[in-house]
Design an enzyme around this catalytic site. Sequence first.
Site, PDB file in Angstrom:
ATOM      1  N   TYR A   1       7.770  69.230  50.488  1.00 30.29           N
ATOM      2  CA  TYR A   1       8.471  70.446  50.028  1.00 30.29           C
ATOM      3  C   TYR A   1       7.802  70.993  48.769  1.00 30.29           C
ATOM      4  CZ  TYR A   1      12.346  70.874  53.269  1.00 30.29           C
ATOM      5  OH  TYR A   1      13.097  71.110  54.395  1.00 30.29           O
TER       6      TYR A   1
ATOM      7  N   GLU B   1      19.742  67.660  85.157  1.00 26.26           N
ATOM      8  CA  GLU B   1      19.742  68.409  86.417  1.00 26.26           C
ATOM      9  C   GLU B   1      21.156  68.794  86.839  1.00 26.26           C
ATOM     10  OE1 GLU B   1      18.761  66.270  90.142  1.00 26.26           O
ATOM     11  OE2 GLU B   1      18.896  64.409  89.014  1.00 26.26           O
TER      12      GLU B   1
ATOM     13  N   THR C   1      21.765  73.460  58.367  1.00 26.40           N
ATOM     14  CA  THR C   1      20.421  73.692  57.828  1.00 26.40           C
ATOM     15  C   THR C   1      19.669  74.826  58.530  1.00 26.40           C
ATOM     16  OG1 THR C   1      20.293  71.411  57.142  1.00 26.40           O
ATOM     17  CG2 THR C   1      18.193  72.553  57.388  1.00 26.40           C
TER      18      THR C   1
ATOM     19  N   GLU D   1      15.229  73.674  40.656  1.00 26.48           N
ATOM     20  CA  GLU D   1      15.965  72.631  41.386  1.00 26.48           C
ATOM     21  C   GLU D   1      16.289  71.492  40.420  1.00 26.48           C
ATOM     22  OE1 GLU D   1      17.302  71.941  44.651  1.00 26.48           O
ATOM     23  OE2 GLU D   1      18.003  70.329  43.342  1.00 26.48           O
TER      24      GLU D   1
ATOM     25  N   GLU E   1      30.436  60.734  62.621  1.00 25.72           N
ATOM     26  CA  GLU E   1      29.046  60.243  62.721  1.00 25.72           C
ATOM     27  C   GLU E   1      28.924  58.876  62.048  1.00 25.72           C
ATOM     28  OE1 GLU E   1      26.443  64.388  62.989  1.00 25.72           O
ATOM     29  OE2 GLU E   1      26.560  63.387  61.064  1.00 25.72           O
TER      30      GLU E   1
ATOM     31  N   THR F   1      20.360  68.930  50.491  1.00 31.57           N
ATOM     32  CA  THR F   1      21.252  68.001  51.193  1.00 31.57           C
ATOM     33  C   THR F   1      20.608  67.477  52.464  1.00 31.57           C
ATOM     34  OG1 THR F   1      23.160  69.219  50.361  1.00 31.57           O
ATOM     35  CG2 THR F   1      23.556  67.743  52.213  1.00 31.57           C
ATOM     36  N   CYS F   2      20.034  68.363  53.255  1.00 31.46           N
ATOM     37  CA  CYS F   2      19.504  67.970  54.566  1.00 31.46           C
ATOM     38  C   CYS F   2      18.497  66.825  54.444  1.00 31.46           C
ATOM     39  CB  CYS F   2      18.875  69.176  55.252  1.00 31.46           C
ATOM     40  SG  CYS F   2      18.015  68.754  56.762  1.00 31.46           S
TER      41      CYS F   2
ATOM     42  N   ALA G   1      19.650  75.712  37.013  1.00 29.94           N
ATOM     43  CA  ALA G   1      19.624  77.077  36.488  1.00 29.94           C
ATOM     44  C   ALA G   1      21.049  77.605  36.423  1.00 29.94           C
ATOM     45  CB  ALA G   1      18.789  77.952  37.411  1.00 29.94           C
TER      46      ALA G   1
ATOM     47  N   HIS H   1      14.477  65.729  89.255  1.00 31.57           N
ATOM     48  CA  HIS H   1      15.241  64.589  89.738  1.00 31.57           C
ATOM     49  C   HIS H   1      14.459  63.303  89.546  1.00 31.57           C
ATOM     50  CE1 HIS H   1      18.323  62.621  92.087  1.00 31.57           C
ATOM     51  NE2 HIS H   1      17.371  62.044  92.817  1.00 31.57           N
TER      52      HIS H   1
ATOM     53  N   TYR I   1      32.606  66.194  61.137  1.00 32.51           N
ATOM     54  CA  TYR I   1      31.236  65.783  61.442  1.00 32.51           C
ATOM     55  C   TYR I   1      30.882  64.437  60.777  1.00 32.51           C
ATOM     56  CZ  TYR I   1      29.244  70.353  63.040  1.00 32.51           C
ATOM     57  OH  TYR I   1      28.901  71.495  63.708  1.00 32.51           O
ATOM     58  N   ILE I   2      30.999  64.413  59.429  1.00 38.35           N
ATOM     59  CA  ILE I   2      30.463  63.259  58.697  1.00 38.35           C
ATOM     60  C   ILE I   2      31.259  61.998  59.012  1.00 38.35           C
ATOM     61  CG2 ILE I   2      30.031  62.320  56.367  1.00 38.35           C
ATOM     62  CD1 ILE I   2      29.471  65.180  55.428  1.00 38.35           C
TER      63      ILE I   2
ATOM     64  N   ARG J   1      44.125  62.703  59.529  1.00 38.85           N
ATOM     65  CA  ARG J   1      45.470  63.287  59.453  1.00 38.85           C
ATOM     66  C   ARG J   1      45.886  64.000  60.743  1.00 38.85           C
ATOM     67  NH1 ARG J   1      44.373  68.296  55.190  1.00 38.85           N
ATOM     68  NH2 ARG J   1      42.850  69.415  56.434  1.00 38.85           N
TER      69      ARG J   1
ATOM     70  N   ASP K   1      24.932  77.005  52.445  1.00 36.87           N
ATOM     71  CA  ASP K   1      26.284  76.457  52.307  1.00 36.87           C
ATOM     72  C   ASP K   1      27.074  77.068  51.153  1.00 36.87           C
ATOM     73  OD1 ASP K   1      25.371  74.870  54.328  1.00 36.87           O
ATOM     74  OD2 ASP K   1      25.848  72.952  53.385  1.00 36.87           O
TER      75      ASP K   1
HETATM   76  P1  NDP Z   1      34.355  68.833  58.147  1.00 42.69           P
HETATM   77  O1  NDP Z   1      34.856  70.137  57.671  1.00 42.69           O
HETATM   78  O2  NDP Z   1      33.566  68.751  59.396  1.00 42.69           O
HETATM   79  O3  NDP Z   1      35.576  67.812  58.275  1.00 42.69           O
HETATM   80  C1  NDP Z   1      36.433  67.547  57.213  1.00 42.69           C
HETATM   81  C2  NDP Z   1      37.511  66.617  57.708  1.00 42.69           C
HETATM   82  O4  NDP Z   1      38.295  66.201  56.606  1.00 42.69           O
HETATM   83  C3  NDP Z   1      38.437  67.266  58.720  1.00 42.69           C
HETATM   84  O5  NDP Z   1      38.720  66.336  59.725  1.00 42.69           O
HETATM   85  C4  NDP Z   1      39.674  67.591  57.879  1.00 42.69           C
HETATM   86  O6  NDP Z   1      40.876  67.511  58.602  1.00 42.69           O
HETATM   87  C5  NDP Z   1      39.680  66.464  56.874  1.00 42.69           C
HETATM   88  N1  NDP Z   1      40.310  66.838  55.619  1.00 42.69           N
HETATM   89  C6  NDP Z   1      39.960  67.841  54.783  1.00 42.69           C
HETATM   90  N2  NDP Z   1      40.748  67.847  53.698  1.00 42.69           N
HETATM   91  C7  NDP Z   1      41.609  66.814  53.840  1.00 42.69           C
HETATM   92  C8  NDP Z   1      42.665  66.304  53.049  1.00 42.69           C
HETATM   93  N3  NDP Z   1      42.967  66.845  51.887  1.00 42.69           N
HETATM   94  N4  NDP Z   1      43.343  65.233  53.506  1.00 42.69           N
HETATM   95  C9  NDP Z   1      43.023  64.678  54.692  1.00 42.69           C
HETATM   96  N5  NDP Z   1      42.032  65.111  55.485  1.00 42.69           N
HETATM   97  C10 NDP Z   1      41.337  66.181  55.073  1.00 42.69           C
HETATM   98  O7  NDP Z   1      33.564  68.239  56.895  1.00 42.69           O
HETATM   99  P2  NDP Z   1      32.492  67.116  56.746  1.00 42.69           P
HETATM  100  O8  NDP Z   1      32.629  66.665  55.347  1.00 42.69           O
HETATM  101  O9  NDP Z   1      32.556  66.115  57.835  1.00 42.69           O
HETATM  102  O10 NDP Z   1      31.139  67.928  56.924  1.00 42.69           O
HETATM  103  C11 NDP Z   1      30.904  69.083  56.128  1.00 42.69           C
HETATM  104  C12 NDP Z   1      30.039  70.061  56.854  1.00 42.69           C
HETATM  105  O11 NDP Z   1      28.706  69.591  56.864  1.00 42.69           O
HETATM  106  C13 NDP Z   1      30.382  70.270  58.310  1.00 42.69           C
HETATM  107  O12 NDP Z   1      31.389  71.219  58.493  1.00 42.69           O
HETATM  108  C14 NDP Z   1      29.071  70.729  58.878  1.00 42.69           C
HETATM  109  O13 NDP Z   1      28.981  72.121  58.687  1.00 42.69           O
HETATM  110  C15 NDP Z   1      28.057  70.010  58.037  1.00 42.69           C
HETATM  111  N6  NDP Z   1      27.528  68.821  58.740  1.00 42.69           N
HETATM  112  C16 NDP Z   1      26.822  68.990  59.882  1.00 42.69           C
HETATM  113  C17 NDP Z   1      26.323  67.912  60.572  1.00 42.69           C
HETATM  114  C18 NDP Z   1      25.582  68.125  61.833  1.00 42.69           C
HETATM  115  O14 NDP Z   1      25.143  69.242  62.106  1.00 42.69           O
HETATM  116  N7  NDP Z   1      25.418  67.102  62.672  1.00 42.69           N
HETATM  117  C19 NDP Z   1      26.530  66.556  60.098  1.00 42.69           C
HETATM  118  C20 NDP Z   1      27.311  66.473  58.900  1.00 42.69           C
HETATM  119  C21 NDP Z   1      27.777  67.577  58.252  1.00 42.69           C
HETATM  120  P3  NDP Z   1      41.367  68.663  59.627  1.00 42.69           P
HETATM  121  O15 NDP Z   1      40.553  68.476  60.850  1.00 42.69           O
HETATM  122  O16 NDP Z   1      42.803  68.349  59.828  1.00 42.69           O
HETATM  123  O17 NDP Z   1      41.141  69.948  58.922  1.00 42.69           O
END
Ligand code: NDP
Length: 445
Positions: free
Chosen positions: A98, A439, A309, A33, A180, A40-41, A114, A434, A176-177, A197, A301
């Site tokens: 860990y 429920e 995760t 590592e 959030e 990441t998690c 590695a 209740h 997602y990110i 977009r 990933d």
């Molecule tokens: P996501 O794939 O969820 O979202 C990426 C976003 O970026 C989308 O809205 C996408 O648009 C937009 N995008 C991508 N490329 C471009 C570009 N070139 N120009 C403009 N917009 C763009 O990725 P995240 O980075 O948010 O998260 C990565 C992954 O991490 C998730 O898919 C998930 O698997 C994991 N994750 C899980 C969490 C959880 O379980 N709570 C929390 C955070 C991350 P469009 O929608 O139009 O494609």
Amino acid sequence: MKEYDLIVIGAGSGGVRAARIAASYGAKVLIAEGLNYGGTCVNRGCVPKKLFTYAAQFKNDFDTAKSYGWEVPEKISFNWQTLIKNKDQEIERLNNIYKSILEKNKVDRIDSYASFKDSEIILINNEEYKGKKILIASGGVCNKPAYTAKNKVLTSDDIFHIKKLPKDICILGGGYIAVEFACIMNSLGVKTTLVYRGGRILKSFDQDLTNLLQEEMIKKGIDIKFSTNIEDIIESIEGLEIKVQQGLSIKSACVLSALGRSPNVDKLNLGKTDVKQKKNGAIIVDEFSKTNIDHIYAIGDVTDRINLTPVAIREGHAFADSEFGNNKRSASHKNVPSTVFTDPPLSTVGMTAEEAEKLGYKVKTFKTQFSPMKYTFSDKKPKILMKLLVDEKTDKVLGIHMLGQDSPEIIQSLAITITAGATKKNFDDTTAIHPTSAEEFVTLE
Ligand code: NDP
């Protein structure tokens, strides 16, 4: 040259699970590592994000407490440095856990990156190691578009370490990110703009839920700019300037880019092997996480299957059981529950209506929307939306979707019903607790 039964590249949740289980079956295991144990998690994802989410929730709680008679001072303040200090301490604790899990299981560790010398030999700190089996569990990395001010634009790796909260933030993306962090930053008092977009955030999730989430986010003061394409980001006196195709540029003290993640393959030197990859670099594997090379496997990933995760952990465990435990099995990728930890959180398991219809199901939808009892006295009434999608022919529940407080806890439990193949009648035959929000799932008509 040192030889091992298994060399694991990457000590994230998936790699550590695979190493531990393989070692428990008696395999001689080495794990490498280059960054932090837990991946990441633990370091840059789920764990610190959830801690930030808890910090953010207090904003609502203080508001609601007043309606129950609590005297809350008009001016409450938040100390970012306290949160960061406590978060860092907790992560250090987890890093050590860990490491000790690996030590207890007699897994050799090397704290370095590695790479492949060839399909057989792994190089770590210029030393050669041979693994009868090699598992790539190197995870993912944040995408970073080549904007002019690229080095000033934060990713989710950086946001966990900023020294102070900015007065405003512009967050790029609608996944997602992005959503959030939009909710976290907004609740912590940062003026928040989301630049996306598309026309609907979290576009792969149930549309009723995402529409309501958008409404709730906007109600809380988040400025969501839909259908907005970024041309470039440059430095300006105020901080950064986001030039967009659709007109006026957006100025912000701070920009967080959350435009997806990519498989972390750059340091692996995969070119020295014949391991097949997808266009985005993801390592191609079969259902048992095996690549096209007999002794090389990949999980998590870096394979870009379902990037969560718990999925990586299950893939790692199944790999170790199969290859070292004489129990060949694959990790299921069906009905994987997930939550987007927004405010309110959005949680889901099973299919959306669109997915079910594409597969030929005739879908019967049961849904309800209400405000939780906790907000009876409050003028702010966050909403809850619950949906149950049922196959008209067999009465089987195909999907369960919920936006609202406690949805991660509720959907985690309800995910068992989908795994077990429950019908709507099973839900109807279940007695309610209740008064609860959950429920409603057993009283849907
Ligand atoms: P996501 O794939 O969820 O979202 C990426 C976003 O970026 C989308 O809205 C996408 O648009 C937009 N995008 C991508 N490329 C471009 C570009 N070139 N120009 C403009 N917009 C763009 O990725 P995240 O980075 O948010 O998260 C990565 C992954 O991490 C998730 O898919 C998930 O698997 C994991 N994750 C899980 C969490 C959880 O379980 N709570 C929390 C955070 C991350 P469009 O929608 O139009 O494609």
